[in-house]
Each structure stands twice: as C-alpha cells, then as structure tokens.
Design an enzyme around this catalytic site. Structure first.
Site, PDB file in Angstrom:
ATOM      1  N   HIS B  56       0.829  -1.210   0.000  1.00 43.45           N
ATOM      2  CA  HIS B  56       0.000   0.000   0.000  1.00 43.45           C
ATOM      3  C   HIS B  56       0.863   1.261   0.000  1.00 43.45           C
ATOM      4  O   HIS B  56       0.380   2.332   0.334  1.00 43.45           O
ATOM      5  CB  HIS B  56      -0.910   0.027   1.226  1.00 43.45           C
ATOM      6  CG  HIS B  56      -1.722  -1.204   1.410  1.00 43.45           C
ATOM      7  ND1 HIS B  56      -2.593  -1.653   0.446  1.00 43.45           N
ATOM      8  CD2 HIS B  56      -1.777  -2.105   2.421  1.00 43.45           C
ATOM      9  CE1 HIS B  56      -3.164  -2.777   0.871  1.00 43.45           C
ATOM     10  NE2 HIS B  56      -2.678  -3.076   2.057  1.00 43.45           N
ATOM     11  N   HIS B 219      -7.049  -4.590  -1.277  1.00 45.30           N
ATOM     12  CA  HIS B 219      -6.335  -5.858  -1.487  1.00 45.30           C
ATOM     13  C   HIS B 219      -6.954  -6.619  -2.642  1.00 45.30           C
ATOM     14  O   HIS B 219      -6.827  -7.826  -2.741  1.00 45.30           O
ATOM     15  CB  HIS B 219      -6.413  -6.740  -0.247  1.00 45.30           C
ATOM     16  CG  HIS B 219      -6.052  -6.036   1.010  1.00 45.30           C
ATOM     17  ND1 HIS B 219      -6.994  -5.396   1.785  1.00 45.30           N
ATOM     18  CD2 HIS B 219      -4.866  -5.848   1.614  1.00 45.30           C
ATOM     19  CE1 HIS B 219      -6.379  -4.844   2.821  1.00 45.30           C
ATOM     20  NE2 HIS B 219      -5.098  -5.107   2.746  1.00 45.30           N
TER      21      HIS B 219
END
Lengths: 208, 332
Positions: B56, B219
């Site tokens: 991320h 995700h």
C-alpha cells in the site's frame, strides 16, 4: 494416556498435512479470502516443527506453548493469532505434565477452542474454523463420556470435524475477509474450517 | 508477471533496505521490519505506531517522520504484521507518554495489534491505546460482517493525529482526535484492473477490459458491483454519491482526497479530482483542503478512491501543521 512425545507427533502430523494440502487451502482461500491460507499455515507449522526439533520441550504444556508462540510470531494475518491462541490456551490448560489422560486432553482442547472464541468471537454458522472444531469437540466429549477409547473418540471427532467443514459450503460468511463477499461467499468451503478439520484428523492419526 | 523484483519472497525486506538507503533520516529495523523515526523515542510525546500488510506504499512506512508516525510495521504483502513486530515498534517509540496504535479494520490486523498491546503492556507497563479505522462505505457495517474496511481516511488520520501528538497532547487527547477523524471520514474506491501479488504471480481477480469494479478494497477484495466501464464523470458520481448518502458533509468544510490505487497516473487522478469537486460544489459541500495522488495503494491496481473528511478548525489546523516524511512533506 498421551505422552508429550505423542503430542509432538500430533503437531508434526498436522504440519505434514497442511503442507500436503497447501495448494488446496490456498485455492479455497483465493475463492473467498486473500489466497494465503495454505502458504501461511505451511510456513507457520514448518517453523513450529523446527522449533520443536531445536529444543524439544519437557512437558505437554511446553509443547503447545512453543507451537502457539511460533504461530503467533510467524504467520500473521488472522490464522496466526487464531491458531496461536488455540495452542497457547491448550498448553496452559494441559499444564506442566508429561502425560495427559483422555479427559485432560479433551479439557485442554476445549480450552484451546475457547481461546479461539475469545480472540475471533466466532459463532456457529459464521463460516469459520469454529464450525469444524466445535462439533469435533462435542463429539469427542460425547464419545469419552460413553466410555470410548481416546483413539476411537478422536476418530468420531474427526468425522464430526469433516462434516462441520462440509457444512460451511452453503453458509454465508460473517467473519473475516470472506464476509465482504456477502451472498457471493455461499457455495465455497471455508479454508479455516478445512485446516481445522486437518488438525483433528492429525490427532486421530497420531493419538490414542 | 513483469515486476521490478528479485526473488518474490524478498520483496518486502528489499524494499525496506531501499527505503533506509533513500531516507537516512529514518531508522529501519530490517529484522523486525519496522520503520522508525530517526529520533524515536521522542521524550514526552505520545508515540504513534501503525502498520499493516505491505503493498500500500507509501502507507505506512512512508508516513514515518516528524509530524506523523513514529513507527510503522511492514507485514508480508497484504498480510498483517505479527505481534513481535508491533511490540518492537511500541517499545521503540515509547517516550513516556504512552503509545497509540492506528489499526485499519481488517480481522488479521485487529487481532495481531490486540495481542501486541496485551504483550507490550504485560512486559513493560507502557500504556497502549488503539484506534481502529473503518471508513469504507462500500461495505455494509453490520453485526454480520467484519465491519467496514479501513482505507483512505487512514492517510488523513495519520497526518492529523501525528500533528496532535507533535503538539504534546496527551494520549487520551490524541486518541480522541483519532476517533473523531475516523467518525468524520468516509471513502469509496473503484478498480479498472486487478493487482498482482508478487508471490502469487498472477492477477488477484479477473476483470474484463470493458468492466470495472465499484467499491473495491485495497487488497483486490470485491466491491459492491461490477459494471461496464464508463466516463470519469460517471465514475465520480458512483464514488461520491454513496459517500454523501452515508454521512453529512455540508455542515462543515471538508478535506477532499482523491487517491490513486497504484497504476493510475496523476493526469487521470487530477481529472477525477475535477469531476469530484464539481459534484461536491453542486451538492453544497465546501472543500477546504485537498490531497491528490497515490498514498494508499494496492500494488499495481489501476483505479482510484475518494475520501471526504468533515473538518473543524482544530482538524484543519492539525492538517496544515508541518510534516516531514517520505510520503507527505510540507511546512518543514
């Protein structure tokens, strides 16, 4: 009576089984989760076996605490804390003894399940590892209460765990990443229930 | 899979090694995979620890530095860090004023941070509080799900709460600011393409060339629905409408954050920001501050998310305060 060597053998057999089923667990997890359950469990249990080899514990409690701490430290995700807590509570309940009788084993296993409940707050039907473990431990208690040997009782427990695992297929996931799928989680077998059924199958194969 | 990597198994630690080389002002503990502020622990200041799965970036390691986080734990790609890492981070930033854990609402992250807080308090007695970020309106918040996911608001929260801690506010006050930001922030994301996890080697999900996923997580988790690809103007509506339907954003000015998921260029993100700003003006929402860019990404996924945070004078003041991190830097 179950000796700590037999308990270690159970852990090793569980490690062997999750490694053998690694791709299946990952495939189940990729359908409703994040596709890492097989790899994480194989990695964590591999590390647990290495830890047992490096310094063989002297008591039943020490076996499970070592396995539990290793899983908590190595696995991450949700399965690390859940399986880690299961083994840690199992070890605490088993205590610093070198042998466990059948009732002591069942009681310690139940304490492990209660640890899972405390950590993840699953309820029956949420489509989690609880749906395999809870019926397995009920079957174990019931068989032992009827005077069955630990080996036979564990075989009943394993059958109940397998049935519980299969029963997760039509369930709607209410915990973890699978719950984001809502209705789309229906029709898939839960990976956590699948690895939990392997844990009980490994016990039936090595104990009693 | 084409990626700038060596062995997929080494991606996280090799990226941390590069971060340490690029930012000598940070201290990177490669063994525990924790990025620390170079001067941690800061005496008398509340320590801020966050962390989560890698993939991320710049969140969370890129938000370590003065005015933001004191430490960030890096898990495997898309997998929560383990308690050992969080314990090392918590002990390393404890300056005597307590430590706040900033946790995104994912089952694994929440359980691992819980265990870490128990372990650290038992071991050292340091006071630990946690705030869980759950701002993703794509997920229904009910007793029957794991609850809303933590997404874009996390970036704004780490900046604002970092400034509050830097001012010397107490642990209770800093935690209060964190909860206030979480309560006032909402996000909604979308994907044009899947991401590819290095260890998996193939796209996480299949998305045909003429479709997009609305309500995607960070995700590659599925969203609310899959729809035919549409012009940016319509995509902006699909993201803004559910946010405005979920909470009131007209009573106070907002911080508007258009985030890139990793593979969408700034050209497109600014185009999206323009569409979002037009929609907000029409809805009577006043934008006080903005942030545009890839700050909470999902590897190489193409797409974006929109986050709105209803801000008051205190939150705006904290937002404007100096920050000096690899990912966000102003006034420093």
């Amino acid at each position: 009576m179950t000796t700590q060597d037999q308990l270690s053998a159970w852990v090793r057999e569980f490690a062997r089984q999750v490694t053998e089923h690694r791709d299946e667990l990952t495939a189940l997890d990729s359908a409703i989760g994040d596709a890492d359950h097989g790899a994480n469990m194989a990695r964590g249990m591999g590390a647990a076996v290495e830890a047992l080899d490096a310094s063989p514990p002297a008591t039943a409690g020490a076996v499970f605490k070592l396995v539990g701490m290793t899983l908590v430290s190595k696995v991450g995700g949700a399965s690390g804390p859940l399986y880690g807590t299961l083994f840690l509570r199992f070890g605490t309940a088993a205590g610093e003894v070198t042998e466990l009788d059948a009732a002591g084993f069942a009681k310690a296993f139940r304490a492990g399940l209660e640890g899972v409940v405390a950590r993840g707050r699953p309820e029956a039907g949420d489509k989690t590892m609880y749906d395999a473990l809870a019926p397995a431990l009920d079957a174990l208690d019931e068989a032992l209460a009827a005077g069955t040997s630990l080996g036979d009782a564990l075989r009943s427990a394993s059958a109940a765990a397998d049935a519980g695992r299969d029963a997760t297929i039509p369930m709607l996931a209410r915990k973890g990443r699978a719950s984001y799928l809502g209705e789309r989680s229906v029709g898939h077998q839960d990976p956590g229930a699948t690895s939990a059924a392997l844990l009980v199958a490994a016990a039936a194969a090595t104990l009693g | 899979m084409k990626k700038l990597i060596n062995d997929p198994a080494d991606v996280v630690v090799e990226a941390l090694r590069g971060m340490a080389a690029a930012h000598p002002g940070l201290r990177v503990d490669l063994e525990n995979r924790v990025v620390f502020r170079g001067d941690a622990p800061v005496r008398g200041k509340v320590g801020l620890v966050s962390g989560g799965g890698s993939g991320h970036e710049p969140m969370h390691g890129g938000f370590v530095g003065r005015g933001m986080l004191d430490a960030a734990c890096a898990g495997e790609v898309f997998t929560s860090p383990v308690p050992d890492q969080m314990v090392a981070a918590t002990e390393g930033v404890d300056g005597g004023a307590g430590v706040l854990h900033i946790v995104k609402n994912y089952t694994g992250d929440v359980m691992n941070f819980d265990m870490a807080a128990e372990l650290t308090t038992a071991k050292t007695g340091v006071e630990v509080q946690a705030v869980v970020v759950d701002d993703d309106v794509a997920v229904q918040d009910s007793l029957y799900t794991a609850g809303r996911r933590g997404v874009g608001t996390t970036v704004l929260l780490e900046k604002i709460v970092g400034a509050a801690a830097e001012q010397g506010r107490s642990l209770a006050e800093v935690a209060g600011v964190a909860r206030k930001v979480n309560e006032r922030g909402r996000s909604m994301g979308m994907a044009l393409t899947s991401c590819t996890v290095p260890a998996a080697g193939r796209p996480t999900f299949d998305l045909p060339d003429d479709e997009m996923e609305i309500g995607i997580g960070i995700h590659g988790e599925p969203g609310r629905r899959r729809v035919p690809i549409a012009p940016a103007k319509e995509i902006a509506e699909m993201l803004v409408e559910p946010i405005l339907a979920d909470a009131d954003f007209t009573s106070e000015p907002v911080i508007c954050f258009v985030n890139g998921m990793g593979a969408s260029p700034l050209l497109e993100l600014y185009l999206m920001y323009g569409e979002v700003a037009t929609l907000l003006e029409r809805a009577g929402v006043r934008i006080a501050r903005s942030l545009v860019g890839p700050y909470i990404t999902s590897l190489d996924m193409a797409g974006c998310s929109v986050t709105l945070l209803r801000a008051d004078d205190d939150l705006l003041g904290l937002w404007d305060a100096p920050v000096d991190t690899p990912g966000l830097r102003w006034g420093a």
